[in-house]
Design a protein around this motif. Structure first.
Motif, PDB file in Angstrom:
ATOM      1  N   MET A  75       0.850  -1.172   0.000  1.00 59.11           N
ATOM      2  CA  MET A  75       0.000   0.000   0.000  1.00 59.11           C
ATOM      3  C   MET A  75       0.900   1.240   0.000  1.00 59.11           C
ATOM      4  N   ILE A  76       0.474   2.249  -0.747  1.00 56.70           N
ATOM      5  CA  ILE A  76       1.191   3.520  -0.824  1.00 56.70           C
ATOM      6  C   ILE A  76       0.254   4.627  -0.355  1.00 56.70           C
ATOM      7  N   ALA A  77       0.763   5.528   0.473  1.00 54.85           N
ATOM      8  CA  ALA A  77      -0.019   6.666   0.959  1.00 54.85           C
ATOM      9  C   ALA A  77       0.334   7.916   0.167  1.00 54.85           C
ATOM     10  N   LEU A  78      -0.693   8.704  -0.144  1.00 56.98           N
ATOM     11  CA  LEU A  78      -0.527   9.978  -0.829  1.00 56.98           C
ATOM     12  C   LEU A  78      -1.158  11.075   0.017  1.00 56.98           C
ATOM     13  N   ILE A  79      -0.342  12.081   0.358  1.00 55.85           N
ATOM     14  CA  ILE A  79      -0.786  13.193   1.195  1.00 55.85           C
ATOM     15  C   ILE A  79      -0.234  14.476   0.589  1.00 55.85           C
ATOM     16  N   ALA A  80      -1.035  15.544   0.597  1.00 58.38           N
ATOM     17  CA  ALA A  80      -0.545  16.828   0.087  1.00 58.38           C
ATOM     18  C   ALA A  80      -1.167  17.974   0.875  1.00 58.38           C
ATOM     19  N   THR A  93      -8.309   4.554  -0.988  1.00 54.28           N
ATOM     20  CA  THR A  93      -8.934   4.394   0.312  1.00 54.28           C
ATOM     21  C   THR A  93      -8.771   5.731   1.017  1.00 54.28           C
ATOM     22  N   LYS A  94      -9.863   6.289   1.525  1.00 55.75           N
ATOM     23  CA  LYS A  94      -9.809   7.597   2.179  1.00 55.75           C
ATOM     24  C   LYS A  94      -9.812   7.441   3.693  1.00 55.75           C
ATOM     25  N   VAL A  95      -8.960   8.218   4.343  1.00 50.71           N
ATOM     26  CA  VAL A  95      -9.007   8.369   5.789  1.00 50.71           C
ATOM     27  C   VAL A  95      -9.438   9.802   6.069  1.00 50.71           C
ATOM     28  N   LEU A  96      -9.433  10.205   7.301  1.00 45.62           N
ATOM     29  CA  LEU A  96      -9.816  11.570   7.662  1.00 45.62           C
ATOM     30  C   LEU A  96      -8.893  12.581   7.001  1.00 45.62           C
ATOM     31  N   SER A  97      -9.311  13.833   6.968  1.00 47.50           N
ATOM     32  CA  SER A  97      -8.401  14.877   6.491  1.00 47.50           C
ATOM     33  C   SER A  97      -7.225  14.960   7.456  1.00 47.50           C
ATOM     34  N   GLY A  98      -6.112  15.489   6.976  1.00 49.52           N
ATOM     35  CA  GLY A  98      -4.902  15.567   7.806  1.00 49.52           C
ATOM     36  C   GLY A  98      -5.117  16.220   9.156  1.00 49.52           C
ATOM     37  N   PRO A  99      -5.671  17.448   9.187  1.00 47.38           N
ATOM     38  CA  PRO A  99      -5.865  18.128  10.469  1.00 47.38           C
ATOM     39  C   PRO A  99      -6.866  17.438  11.397  1.00 47.38           C
ATOM     40  N   SER A 100      -7.717  16.595  10.830  1.00 46.94           N
ATOM     41  CA  SER A 100      -8.720  15.895  11.646  1.00 46.94           C
ATOM     42  C   SER A 100      -8.248  14.523  12.114  1.00 46.94           C
ATOM     43  N   GLY A 101      -6.994  14.190  11.847  1.00 48.11           N
ATOM     44  CA  GLY A 101      -6.446  12.923  12.313  1.00 48.11           C
ATOM     45  C   GLY A 101      -6.002  11.979  11.213  1.00 48.11           C
ATOM     46  N   GLY A 102      -6.188  12.375   9.963  1.00 48.85           N
ATOM     47  CA  GLY A 102      -5.802  11.504   8.855  1.00 48.85           C
ATOM     48  C   GLY A 102      -4.315  11.210   8.813  1.00 48.85           C
ATOM     49  N   ASN A 103      -3.494  12.227   9.115  1.00 48.50           N
ATOM     50  CA  ASN A 103      -2.043  11.989   9.143  1.00 48.50           C
ATOM     51  C   ASN A 103      -1.691  10.953  10.207  1.00 48.50           C
ATOM     52  N   ALA A 104      -2.367  11.007  11.350  1.00 48.90           N
ATOM     53  CA  ALA A 104      -2.129  10.025  12.413  1.00 48.90           C
ATOM     54  C   ALA A 104      -2.593   8.631  11.975  1.00 48.90           C
ATOM     55  N   ALA A 108       0.072   7.365   9.747  1.00 53.97           N
ATOM     56  CA  ALA A 108       1.243   7.014  10.553  1.00 53.97           C
ATOM     57  C   ALA A 108       1.047   5.675  11.262  1.00 53.97           C
ATOM     58  N   ALA A 109      -0.153   5.424  11.753  1.00 51.45           N
ATOM     59  CA  ALA A 109      -0.431   4.146  12.424  1.00 51.45           C
ATOM     60  C   ALA A 109      -0.293   2.974  11.444  1.00 51.45           C
ATOM     61  N   VAL A 143       1.636   2.966   8.800  1.00 54.35           N
ATOM     62  CA  VAL A 143       3.077   2.824   8.548  1.00 54.35           C
ATOM     63  C   VAL A 143       3.716   2.048   9.689  1.00 54.35           C
ATOM     64  N   ALA A 144       3.361   2.391  10.916  1.00 49.93           N
ATOM     65  CA  ALA A 144       3.936   1.720  12.086  1.00 49.93           C
ATOM     66  C   ALA A 144       3.601   0.226  12.096  1.00 49.93           C
ATOM     67  N   CYS A 145       2.438  -0.126  11.582  1.00 52.26           N
ATOM     68  CA  CYS A 145       2.024  -1.541  11.508  1.00 52.26           C
ATOM     69  C   CYS A 145       2.538  -2.226  10.241  1.00 52.26           C
ATOM     70  N   GLN A 146       3.342  -1.513   9.473  1.00 53.33           N
ATOM     71  CA  GLN A 146       3.968  -2.010   8.248  1.00 53.33           C
ATOM     72  C   GLN A 146       2.960  -2.387   7.168  1.00 53.33           C
ATOM     73  N   LYS A 147       1.792  -1.739   7.188  1.00 53.24           N
ATOM     74  CA  LYS A 147       0.804  -1.951   6.134  1.00 53.24           C
ATOM     75  C   LYS A 147       1.064  -1.019   4.953  1.00 53.24           C
ATOM     76  N   ILE A 148       1.694   0.114   5.216  1.00 51.39           N
ATOM     77  CA  ILE A 148       2.043   1.075   4.175  1.00 51.39           C
ATOM     78  C   ILE A 148       3.542   0.986   3.953  1.00 51.39           C
ATOM     79  N   LYS A 149       3.928   0.791   2.702  1.00 50.88           N
ATOM     80  CA  LYS A 149       5.344   0.610   2.363  1.00 50.88           C
ATOM     81  C   LYS A 149       6.012   1.904   1.913  1.00 50.88           C
TER      82      LYS A 149
END
Length: 79
Positions: free
Chosen positions: A1-6, A48-59, A62-63, A65-71
């Motif tokens: 999985m790859i994450a895209l954030i801007a 796949t959408k998560v929350l917006s960054g300021p609303s917790g999406g960055n966290a 990060a979670a 990534v920590a669980c090694q689901k995002i490469k």
């Protein structure tokens, strides 16, 4: 999985990046923060959408990534 954030001022740059690399990125499951994911989907990729960054999406990203689901994470920031 790859994450895209801007950051807000970099959404257009992310869409341009995605369009230039759509063949490569389409081979991966993609996840992104709310608004970024919406912009990327308009460029033709499913996200796949998560929350917006300021609303917790960055966290949330990060979670994963920590669980090694995002490469890999592509995070376009304003410096």
């Amino acid at each position: 999985m790859i994450a895209l954030i801007a950051h807000d001022g970099k959404k257009a740059d992310m869409v341009a990046f995605v369009k230039n690399h759509v063949d490569q990125l389409s081979q991966f499951q993609l996840i992104g923060t709310g608004t970024t994911a919406s912009h990327v989907e308009s460029a033709g990729l499913n996200m796949t959408k998560v929350l917006s960054g300021p609303s917790g999406g960055n966290a949330q990203i990060a979670a994963e990534v920590a669980c090694q689901k995002i490469k890999a994470v592509f995070f376009f920031v304003i410096c």
